[in-house]
Design a protein around this motif. Sequence first.
Motif, short mmCIF file in Angstrom:
data_model
loop_
_atom_site.label_atom_id
_atom_site.label_comp_id
_atom_site.label_asym_id
_atom_site.label_seq_id
_atom_site.Cartn_x
_atom_site.Cartn_y
_atom_site.Cartn_z
N SER A 14 45.20 81.24 -6.23
CA SER A 14 45.25 81.12 -4.78
C SER A 14 44.25 80.10 -4.24
O SER A 14 44.35 79.70 -3.07
N ARG A 17 45.39 76.82 -2.30
CA ARG A 17 45.97 77.11 -0.98
C ARG A 17 44.86 77.53 -0.01
O ARG A 17 44.84 77.09 1.15
N GLY A 97 46.37 70.03 0.40
CA GLY A 97 47.44 70.99 0.56
C GLY A 97 48.83 70.38 0.54
O GLY A 97 49.01 69.24 0.10
N PHE A 133 51.52 75.33 6.94
CA PHE A 133 51.87 76.23 5.83
C PHE A 133 53.11 77.06 6.12
O PHE A 133 53.49 77.90 5.30
#
Length: 314
Positions: A14, A17, A97, A133
């Motif tokens: 994770s 992100r 990202g 996102f």
Amino acid sequence: MGLTATDVDLFEASRPRLEAIAYRLLGSASEAEDAVQETFLRWQSTDRERLDVPEAWLTKVLTNLCLNQLTSARARRETYVGQWLPEPVLAGDPMLGPADTFEQRESVSIAVLTLMERLTPVERGVYVLREAFAYPHREIAQILDLTEASSQQIYHRAKQHLADGRARKAIDEAAARRIVEEFLEAAATGKTEPLLALLTDDVVAIGDGGGKVPARTSPFAGAMAVAKFVRGLVKPSEQKRAMVGGSVDLYAGVANGAPAVLAVVDGRVIGVLVLEVTEDGISAVLSAANPDKLGRADAYWNAEDHGKPLLTAW
């Protein structure tokens, strides 16, 4: 509560992100790293067996840490020496990202990160989670303790605050290099005319030295003023060499999706000059020279093969 190898792996999966969310929320790579580390410490101390969706928990903790930090960050920026710019992040860094859509690429541009300083922390949180996102408003509401309707309203209000009326030009790495080459070639002539041909009439130049590196405390505005500034920037000078400890090599790069000039002395990045480009030409010249904002860029630049410099200045 001790971490298992599975717990560590889940967090590390994770991390990219989380770093990308934190960077967009804070405009600072170093502060984003700190926020993710604090999230890890909370992950370590929580009862992970009670979490139905660990990724959602991590996102909620990280986002709220960042929003709390934004309040103190704004207080610090009120006393910041000179102009404040977001920390530049180079192409290839996972902190940038997702970049699959125009909206995702725009959300990490220096221009939009700067404009996001206009937003309240909650507006910034909703905008980043939705725009960059693609979180549904239902999930954003859960993360930020809002109603779904409030999340939708805040998002639309944030988009209105960020509308600056000028669309930036999509740039790939090859095109970025050509723009930087043309820009440096024009600057190296010692004349303003070649630079004027590349700049929009209302171009601005902003320098961020953070009080640690000499930088003008107010922006240059207008093509002639910016052209003279850029011309002087690459002009050789013994005083400049003494100030930075040697000659400066200038390389082409990409930072936050825009063409960038990297200034390097003895393998160390001492400045990143980001060129915001529209269909009409270069509309902004944004130079980050505060050493506190160059650590991550330096690390990623040194990890890549960058070839020979385009120009050796000073």
